[in-house]
Design a protein around this motif. Structure first.
Motif, PDB file in Angstrom:
ATOM      1  N   GLU A 178      71.008  61.675  54.768  1.00 14.10           N
ATOM      2  CA  GLU A 178      70.972  63.240  55.268  1.00 14.10           C
ATOM      3  C   GLU A 178      69.671  63.744  55.808  1.00 14.10           C
ATOM      4  OE1 GLU A 178      73.663  65.149  55.612  1.00 14.10           O
ATOM      5  OE2 GLU A 178      75.118  64.072  54.625  1.00 14.10           O
ATOM      6  N   THR A 179      68.550  63.594  55.199  1.00  9.67           N
ATOM      7  CA  THR A 179      67.298  64.182  55.625  1.00  9.67           C
ATOM      8  C   THR A 179      66.279  62.898  55.041  1.00  9.67           C
ATOM      9  OG1 THR A 179      67.254  65.133  53.300  1.00  9.67           O
ATOM     10  CG2 THR A 179      67.864  66.537  55.261  1.00  9.67           C
ATOM     11  N   ILE A 180      65.394  62.818  55.689  1.00  6.70           N
ATOM     12  CA  ILE A 180      64.154  61.874  55.531  1.00  6.70           C
ATOM     13  C   ILE A 180      63.019  62.749  54.781  1.00  6.70           C
ATOM     14  CG2 ILE A 180      62.610  60.377  56.339  1.00  6.70           C
ATOM     15  CD1 ILE A 180      64.305  60.121  58.933  1.00  6.70           C
ATOM     16  N   PRO A 181      62.732  62.213  53.739  1.00 12.79           N
ATOM     17  CA  PRO A 181      61.514  63.110  52.925  1.00 12.79           C
ATOM     18  C   PRO A 181      60.240  63.253  53.885  1.00 12.79           C
ATOM     19  CG  PRO A 181      62.431  61.607  51.394  1.00 12.79           C
ATOM     20  CD  PRO A 181      63.105  61.307  52.627  1.00 12.79           C
ATOM     21  N   ARG A 182      59.649  64.502  53.572  1.00 14.23           N
ATOM     22  CA  ARG A 182      58.257  64.712  54.475  1.00 14.23           C
ATOM     23  C   ARG A 182      57.199  63.597  54.013  1.00 14.23           C
ATOM     24  NH1 ARG A 182      56.074  70.488  54.137  1.00 14.23           N
ATOM     25  NH2 ARG A 182      57.958  70.932  55.105  1.00 14.23           N
ATOM     26  N   GLY A 183      56.684  62.931  55.011  1.00 14.03           N
ATOM     27  CA  GLY A 183      55.799  61.757  54.741  1.00 14.03           C
ATOM     28  C   GLY A 183      56.175  60.755  54.962  1.00 14.03           C
ATOM     29  N   PHE A 184      57.484  60.396  55.130  1.00 12.53           N
ATOM     30  CA  PHE A 184      58.273  59.153  54.875  1.00 12.53           C
ATOM     31  C   PHE A 184      58.883  58.995  56.276  1.00 12.53           C
ATOM     32  CE2 PHE A 184      58.073  60.273  50.293  1.00 12.53           C
ATOM     33  CZ  PHE A 184      57.673  58.907  49.962  1.00 12.53           C
ATOM     34  N   ALA A 185      59.253  57.516  56.674  1.00 15.98           N
ATOM     35  CA  ALA A 185      59.819  57.212  57.969  1.00 15.98           C
ATOM     36  C   ALA A 185      61.081  56.798  57.396  1.00 15.98           C
ATOM     37  CB  ALA A 185      59.390  56.044  58.522  1.00 15.98           C
ATOM     38  N   ALA A 186      62.266  56.910  58.396  1.00 15.50           N
ATOM     39  CA  ALA A 186      63.726  56.309  58.044  1.00 15.50           C
ATOM     40  C   ALA A 186      63.823  55.052  57.088  1.00 15.50           C
ATOM     41  CB  ALA A 186      64.481  56.283  59.238  1.00 15.50           C
ATOM     42  N   ASP A 187      62.745  54.124  57.309  1.00 15.59           N
ATOM     43  CA  ASP A 187      63.030  52.813  56.893  1.00 15.59           C
ATOM     44  C   ASP A 187      62.528  52.858  55.451  1.00 15.59           C
ATOM     45  OD1 ASP A 187      64.133  51.788  59.005  1.00 15.59           O
ATOM     46  OD2 ASP A 187      62.293  50.899  59.792  1.00 15.59           O
ATOM     47  N   ASP A 188      61.648  53.879  55.302  1.00 13.48           N
ATOM     48  CA  ASP A 188      61.182  53.931  53.640  1.00 13.48           C
ATOM     49  C   ASP A 188      62.240  54.248  52.762  1.00 13.48           C
ATOM     50  OD1 ASP A 188      58.550  53.279  54.494  1.00 13.48           O
ATOM     51  OD2 ASP A 188      58.251  55.348  54.956  1.00 13.48           O
ATOM     52  N   VAL A 189      63.552  55.033  53.313  1.00 11.33           N
ATOM     53  CA  VAL A 189      64.247  55.643  52.289  1.00 11.33           C
ATOM     54  C   VAL A 189      65.407  54.535  52.119  1.00 11.33           C
ATOM     55  CG1 VAL A 189      66.333  57.375  52.030  1.00 11.33           C
ATOM     56  CG2 VAL A 189      64.034  57.943  53.623  1.00 11.33           C
ATOM     57  N   LEU A 190      65.600  54.264  50.686  1.00 12.86           N
ATOM     58  CA  LEU A 190      66.562  53.409  50.227  1.00 12.86           C
ATOM     59  C   LEU A 190      67.958  53.886  50.442  1.00 12.86           C
ATOM     60  CD1 LEU A 190      64.598  52.147  46.958  1.00 12.86           C
ATOM     61  CD2 LEU A 190      64.898  50.872  49.058  1.00 12.86           C
ATOM     62  N   ARG A 191      68.766  52.896  50.669  1.00 16.27           N
ATOM     63  CA  ARG A 191      70.252  53.064  50.796  1.00 16.27           C
ATOM     64  C   ARG A 191      70.976  52.018  50.219  1.00 16.27           C
ATOM     65  NH1 ARG A 191      70.077  54.649  56.893  1.00 16.27           N
ATOM     66  NH2 ARG A 191      68.362  53.634  57.061  1.00 16.27           N
ATOM     67  N   GLY A 192      72.348  51.982  50.002  1.00 12.97           N
ATOM     68  CA  GLY A 192      73.033  50.961  49.196  1.00 12.97           C
ATOM     69  C   GLY A 192      73.133  51.268  47.700  1.00 12.97           C
ATOM     70  N   PHE A 193      73.322  50.046  46.965  1.00 19.59           N
ATOM     71  CA  PHE A 193      73.477  50.100  45.574  1.00 19.59           C
ATOM     72  C   PHE A 193      71.744  49.849  44.898  1.00 19.59           C
ATOM     73  CE2 PHE A 193      77.437  49.312  47.383  1.00 19.59           C
ATOM     74  CZ  PHE A 193      78.288  50.135  46.752  1.00 19.59           C
ATOM     75  N   LYS A 194      71.323  50.764  44.528  1.00 15.90           N
ATOM     76  CA  LYS A 194      69.984  50.546  44.206  1.00 15.90           C
ATOM     77  C   LYS A 194      69.967  50.109  42.683  1.00 15.90           C
ATOM     78  CE  LYS A 194      69.270  55.064  45.174  1.00 15.90           C
ATOM     79  NZ  LYS A 194      68.580  56.398  45.350  1.00 15.90           N
ATOM     80  N   GLY A 195      70.820  50.260  41.907  1.00  9.97           N
ATOM     81  CA  GLY A 195      71.183  49.622  40.575  1.00  9.97           C
ATOM     82  C   GLY A 195      71.166  47.972  40.599  1.00  9.97           C
ATOM     83  N   ALA A 196      71.558  47.629  41.682  1.00  4.87           N
ATOM     84  CA  ALA A 196      71.897  46.194  41.982  1.00  4.87           C
ATOM     85  C   ALA A 196      70.507  45.580  42.312  1.00  4.87           C
ATOM     86  CB  ALA A 196      72.919  45.817  42.799  1.00  4.87           C
ATOM     87  N   VAL A 197      69.384  46.067  42.546  1.00  8.40           N
ATOM     88  CA  VAL A 197      68.101  45.463  42.723  1.00  8.40           C
ATOM     89  C   VAL A 197      67.663  44.662  41.767  1.00  8.40           C
ATOM     90  CG1 VAL A 197      65.827  45.898  43.553  1.00  8.40           C
ATOM     91  CG2 VAL A 197      67.529  47.342  44.647  1.00  8.40           C
ATOM     92  N   ARG A 198      67.052  43.405  42.038  1.00  4.00           N
ATOM     93  CA  ARG A 198      66.545  42.487  40.891  1.00  4.00           C
ATOM     94  C   ARG A 198      65.275  42.961  40.468  1.00  4.00           C
ATOM     95  NH1 ARG A 198      69.809  38.761  38.316  1.00  4.00           N
ATOM     96  NH2 ARG A 198      71.701  38.163  39.700  1.00  4.00           N
ATOM     97  N   LEU A 199      64.935  42.891  39.427  1.00  2.00           N
ATOM     98  CA  LEU A 199      63.263  42.998  38.728  1.00  2.00           C
ATOM     99  C   LEU A 199      62.975  41.888  38.278  1.00  2.00           C
ATOM    100  CD1 LEU A 199      64.778  45.966  36.445  1.00  2.00           C
ATOM    101  CD2 LEU A 199      63.461  46.293  38.545  1.00  2.00           C
TER     102      LEU A 199
END
Length: 317
Positions: free
Chosen positions: A18-39
């Motif tokens: 919807e919007t890109i936070p100030r100071g970030f590029a579109a590629d900096d914003v995470l999309r998809g299922f963030k809870g599935a990212v491995r630690l």
């Protein structure tokens, strides 16, 4: 300590930017299922969160609301299967809440935060259980942007605890505890989805957009009132309350107590508000981990670096 709380983890995904936070590029914003990212621990973020909730001793075994195709091999708890988009996630959450836990307080968490077990114990023991008689409970986190690390960009709000108190910089927390019979779930869910959709816009723009998109709910509510021979007026009173609250906020006169009172008017069942010690209880804490949901790649990198190094708790003032 009070009885353990049911806990529902919202683990949907979002590919819509919807919007890109100030100071970030579109590629900096995470999309998809963030809870599935491995630690580094080998667990995914949602799996690590589940483990910490269990270690806290404050919750029943968690339920993840999200797609089984994504989380089925990643978490070892019950999964309420959905397609994963926000409307489906909210619909399944509502069904769980009303079907399985009528009248009980239920905790609801985002899937992309990582408080430690001690953070959970401290927040609930110090800030929730003294208000366990409330219909809805929510926390705000007092911190300056520089205390939030790479999450300092997140929207925050300057409010006072009470009239005459100093202004505090407050970030919304990501753990809510509510009772399905006390909250107008149709309005609560609509506000939740709109707040998420417009979360990175200015406060004024969010107020305008959310108000315009809630008009249909208020009209429908007034029609029901007329049908049951009750006085209508939500279509006037609800937006008036929102703009009055915004005006007080813009003049730096809004208090946490004012906000709790307005939430009571907007989303609580009016016939139930007298049955609780506090219809809406809003508390201020300094446990920063509850405000640090993962929205950007720098935040993910920070979480990956700190995943096994404990929480992010500042001493209470």
């Amino acid at each position: 300590m009070s009885a353990r709380l049911p806990i529902i983890i919202l683990a949907g995904g979002n590919d819509r930017l919807e919007t890109i936070p100030r100071g970030f590029a579109a590629d900096d914003v995470l999309r998809g299922f963030k809870g599935a990212v491995r630690l580094p621990s080998g667990r995914c973020i949602a799996g690590e969160l589940i483990q910490r909730m269990r270690e806290s001793g404050r919750f029943e075994d968690p339920i993840v609301v999200g797609p089984r195709r994504v989380y089925g091999d990643l978490v070892d708890c019950e999964i309420a299967d959905t397609t994963g988009d926000l409307p489906a996630t909210i619909a399944e959450f509502t069904s769980l809440l009303t079907r399985r836990y009528p009248g009980r307080p239920v905790a609801v968490s985002a899937c992309d935060i990582l408080p430690t077990a001690e953070d959970f114990r401290a927040l609930l023991d110090e800030s929730y259980f003294p208000h366990a008689g409330s219909g809805l409970w929510w926390q705000l986190i007092a911190a300056e942007p520089e205390e939030m690390g790479v999450s300092g960009w997140k929207p925050s709000y300057r409010m006072r605890l009470a009239p005459g108190e100093p202004l505090l910089n407050l970030y919304p927390g990501h753990l809510v505890i509510l009772r399905s019979d006390a909250v107008r779930l149709d309005i609560f869910n609509r506000f939740l989805m709109l707040a998420y959709r417009f979360r990175n816009r200015s406060v004024y723009e969010r107020v305008i957009r959310i108000t315009l998109r809630a008009v249909g709910l208020w009209l429908a509510d007034d029609m029901k009132r007329i049908g049951s021979l009750r006085w209508p007026g939500r279509i006037v009173a609800a937006p008036y309350g929102i703009f009055r609250t915004y005006l007080r906020y813009s003049r730096e006169r809004l208090t946490v107590l004012d906000l709790a009172a307005e939430l009571t008017r907007q989303i609580m069942e009016p016939r139930r508000t007298g049955g609780f010690d506090h219809p809406v209880a809003m508390v201020v804490t300094r446990i920063r981990s509850f405000a640090k949901d993962i929205d950007t790649r720098p935040e993910l990198e920070e979480i990956l670096a700190e995943a096994d190094q404990g929480g992010d708790r500042a001493p209470a003032s």
